[in-house]
Design a protein around this motif. Structure first.
Motif, PDB file in Angstrom:
ATOM      1  N   ALA A  82       0.864  -1.176   0.000  1.00 16.50           N
ATOM      2  CA  ALA A  82       0.000   0.000   0.000  1.00 16.50           C
ATOM      3  C   ALA A  82       0.900   1.225   0.000  1.00 16.50           C
ATOM      4  O   ALA A  82       1.836   1.312   0.797  1.00 16.50           O
ATOM      5  N   VAL A  83       0.639   2.163  -0.919  1.00 21.25           N
ATOM      6  CA  VAL A  83       1.388   3.417  -0.973  1.00 21.25           C
ATOM      7  C   VAL A  83       0.501   4.512  -0.398  1.00 21.25           C
ATOM      8  O   VAL A  83      -0.591   4.775  -0.908  1.00 21.25           O
ATOM      9  N   LEU A  84       0.963   5.159   0.667  1.00 17.24           N
ATOM     10  CA  LEU A  84       0.187   6.154   1.393  1.00 17.24           C
ATOM     11  C   LEU A  84       0.976   7.461   1.416  1.00 17.24           C
ATOM     12  O   LEU A  84       2.060   7.528   1.993  1.00 17.24           O
ATOM     13  N   ILE A  85       0.424   8.509   0.782  1.00 11.17           N
ATOM     14  CA  ILE A  85       1.159   9.761   0.568  1.00 11.17           C
ATOM     15  C   ILE A  85       0.555  10.899   1.380  1.00 11.17           C
ATOM     16  O   ILE A  85      -0.662  11.137   1.333  1.00 11.17           O
ATOM     17  N   ASP A  86       1.391  11.596   2.094  1.00 13.28           N
ATOM     18  CA  ASP A  86       0.989  12.801   2.826  1.00 13.28           C
ATOM     19  C   ASP A  86       1.130  13.989   1.870  1.00 13.28           C
ATOM     20  O   ASP A  86       2.204  14.564   1.729  1.00 13.28           O
ATOM     21  N   ALA A  87       0.036  14.371   1.205  1.00 15.09           N
ATOM     22  CA  ALA A  87       0.085  15.380   0.148  1.00 15.09           C
ATOM     23  C   ALA A  87       0.482  16.756   0.669  1.00 15.09           C
ATOM     24  O   ALA A  87       1.030  17.575  -0.075  1.00 15.09           O
ATOM     25  N   GLU A  88       0.202  17.028   1.926  1.00 16.29           N
ATOM     26  CA  GLU A  88       0.515  18.335   2.494  1.00 16.29           C
ATOM     27  C   GLU A  88       1.995  18.463   2.847  1.00 16.29           C
ATOM     28  O   GLU A  88       2.461  19.535   3.215  1.00 16.29           O
ATOM     29  N   ASN A  89       2.720  17.343   2.700  1.00 19.09           N
ATOM     30  CA  ASN A  89       4.123  17.319   3.086  1.00 19.09           C
ATOM     31  C   ASN A  89       5.047  16.946   1.941  1.00 19.09           C
ATOM     32  O   ASN A  89       6.267  17.000   2.083  1.00 19.09           O
ATOM     33  N   ILE A  90       4.456  16.554   0.811  1.00 21.63           N
ATOM     34  CA  ILE A  90       5.232  16.056  -0.336  1.00 21.63           C
ATOM     35  C   ILE A  90       4.824  16.787  -1.608  1.00 21.63           C
ATOM     36  O   ILE A  90       3.630  17.007  -1.855  1.00 21.63           O
ATOM     37  N   SER A  91       5.791  17.132  -2.448  1.00 19.24           N
ATOM     38  CA  SER A  91       5.530  17.844  -3.696  1.00 19.24           C
ATOM     39  C   SER A  91       5.123  16.883  -4.814  1.00 19.24           C
ATOM     40  O   SER A  91       5.539  15.715  -4.840  1.00 19.24           O
ATOM     41  N   THR A  92       4.328  17.386  -5.749  1.00 18.38           N
ATOM     42  CA  THR A  92       3.888  16.577  -6.894  1.00 18.38           C
ATOM     43  C   THR A  92       5.051  16.145  -7.782  1.00 18.38           C
ATOM     44  O   THR A  92       4.939  15.144  -8.491  1.00 18.38           O
ATOM     45  N   LYS A  93       6.156  16.868  -7.733  1.00 19.21           N
ATOM     46  CA  LYS A  93       7.288  16.562  -8.627  1.00 19.21           C
ATOM     47  C   LYS A  93       7.911  15.198  -8.338  1.00 19.21           C
ATOM     48  O   LYS A  93       8.641  14.645  -9.165  1.00 19.21           O
ATOM     49  N   TYR A  94       7.611  14.624  -7.167  1.00 14.74           N
ATOM     50  CA  TYR A  94       8.226  13.349  -6.792  1.00 14.74           C
ATOM     51  C   TYR A  94       7.390  12.133  -7.183  1.00 14.74           C
ATOM     52  O   TYR A  94       7.804  11.006  -6.940  1.00 14.74           O
ATOM     53  N   ILE A  95       6.222  12.323  -7.769  1.00 15.69           N
ATOM     54  CA  ILE A  95       5.300  11.206  -7.954  1.00 15.69           C
ATOM     55  C   ILE A  95       5.884  10.079  -8.798  1.00 15.69           C
ATOM     56  O   ILE A  95       5.692   8.891  -8.499  1.00 15.69           O
ATOM     57  N   ASP A  96       6.605  10.409  -9.873  1.00  9.98           N
ATOM     58  CA  ASP A  96       7.180   9.362 -10.722  1.00  9.98           C
ATOM     59  C   ASP A  96       8.205   8.534  -9.951  1.00  9.98           C
ATOM     60  O   ASP A  96       8.263   7.297 -10.083  1.00  9.98           O
TER      61      ASP A  96
END
Length: 287
Positions: free
Chosen positions: A8-22
């Protein structure tokens, strides 16, 4: 690592930038089969709008969490509760927690107590507590920089005329830079060198040889954030060879000639240095 591991991949969007998604999804897919992809944030706020296209393009499920109190990060609580639900209601083998926030330290520890594999991802600013709580931790800014450099190199090489060069490649030793990170960090070059010496001395056979796989596994257990890509390499063996600390013995597998097994042995100068240091510490402890 088993490629069939369910994750399961769980992302804290308020703490991580969209540029890292790949980078995030690539590393997760390399580890196993990603069953759940969820991202947490207050999607009613303007600053979260940048995630909209990224979420749609990568089929990530957004989880809405309103900020009930000013100054409190309720997104962290939502991610933690959701993770515990998945722990008890699914048959997942591992969890990928993407955040640079130390608030997830206890969550990572709890998952490991349940014998689940925990892959952490965040920027270099991530507190040591969260890094140490994970089985493995990857620095997103380091991996993104590496990916961008590779893309620039490929673009430059494509523009150059083809030149045939029969000269064998030369592995340049890693140059030691001033230590800026903590002494316990897997990004600290001097710390990794010292750890390699100690691990080899304590785990080699009677002749001083240690299998590369054993050396790598023990180093990763000691430093969850160790990754050869932190030092500009793609594979473990070339990184070790670049240190110029070890003798190398490569053995071809009898059953499969394409498979090679690498063994390392500390060069005398490094063995003497470690032994001398160890004895000095023992003498000091007796005084």
């Amino acid at each position: 690592m088993n490629q069939e591991m369910k994750l399961a991949v769980l992302i804290d969007a308020e703490n991580i930038s969209t540029k890292y998604i790949d980078v995030i999804l690539s590393e997760a897919n390399n580890l196993g089969d990603v069953i759940y992809k969820r991202i947490y944030g207050n999607w009613t706020t303007p600053q979260m709008a940048s995630w909209r296209t990224t979420i749609l393009n990568n089929a990530i499920q957004p989880i809405q969490q309103y900020s009930n109190t000013t100054g409190k990060n309720s997104t962290d609580s939502a991610l933690i509760i959701d993770t515990m639900d998945l722990l008890y209601q699914s048959n997942l083998d591992g969890f990928c927690i993407v955040s640079s926030d130390s608030d997830f330290t206890r969550l990572a520890s709890r998952l490991r107590e349940s014998q689940k594999y925990v892959l952490g991802m965040g920027e270099s600013k991530t507190p040591r507590s969260f890094i140490s709580a994970c089985n493995k931790f990857l620095y997103l800014d380091v991996l993104l920089e590496e990916a961008e450099n590779e893309a620039d190199t490929e673009t430059t090489d494509a523009a150059k005329p083809a030149i045939i060069d029969d000269t064998p490649p030369v592995i340049s030793p890693v140059t030691e830079e001033p230590v800026k990170s903590e002494k316990t960090s897997g990004k600290n070059f001097r710390t990794i060198r010292q750890a390699l010496v100690k691990i080899t001395e304590e785990n080699s056979d009677d002749n001083g040889w240690i299998f590369s796989g054993t050396l790598g596994n023990l180093l990763n257990k000691q430093f969850s954030d160790f990754d050869v890509r932190n030092f500009g390499f793609k594979k473990f063996v070339p990184f070790i060879e670049s240190l110029d600390m070890f003798e190398v013995n490569t053995i071809t597998d009898d059953k499969n000639k394409t498979v090679k097994h690498n063994y390392f042995k500390l060069k005398p100068v490094h063995r003497h240095h470690y032994t001398h240091s160890s004895r000095s510490r023992k003498r000091q402890s007796k005084v």
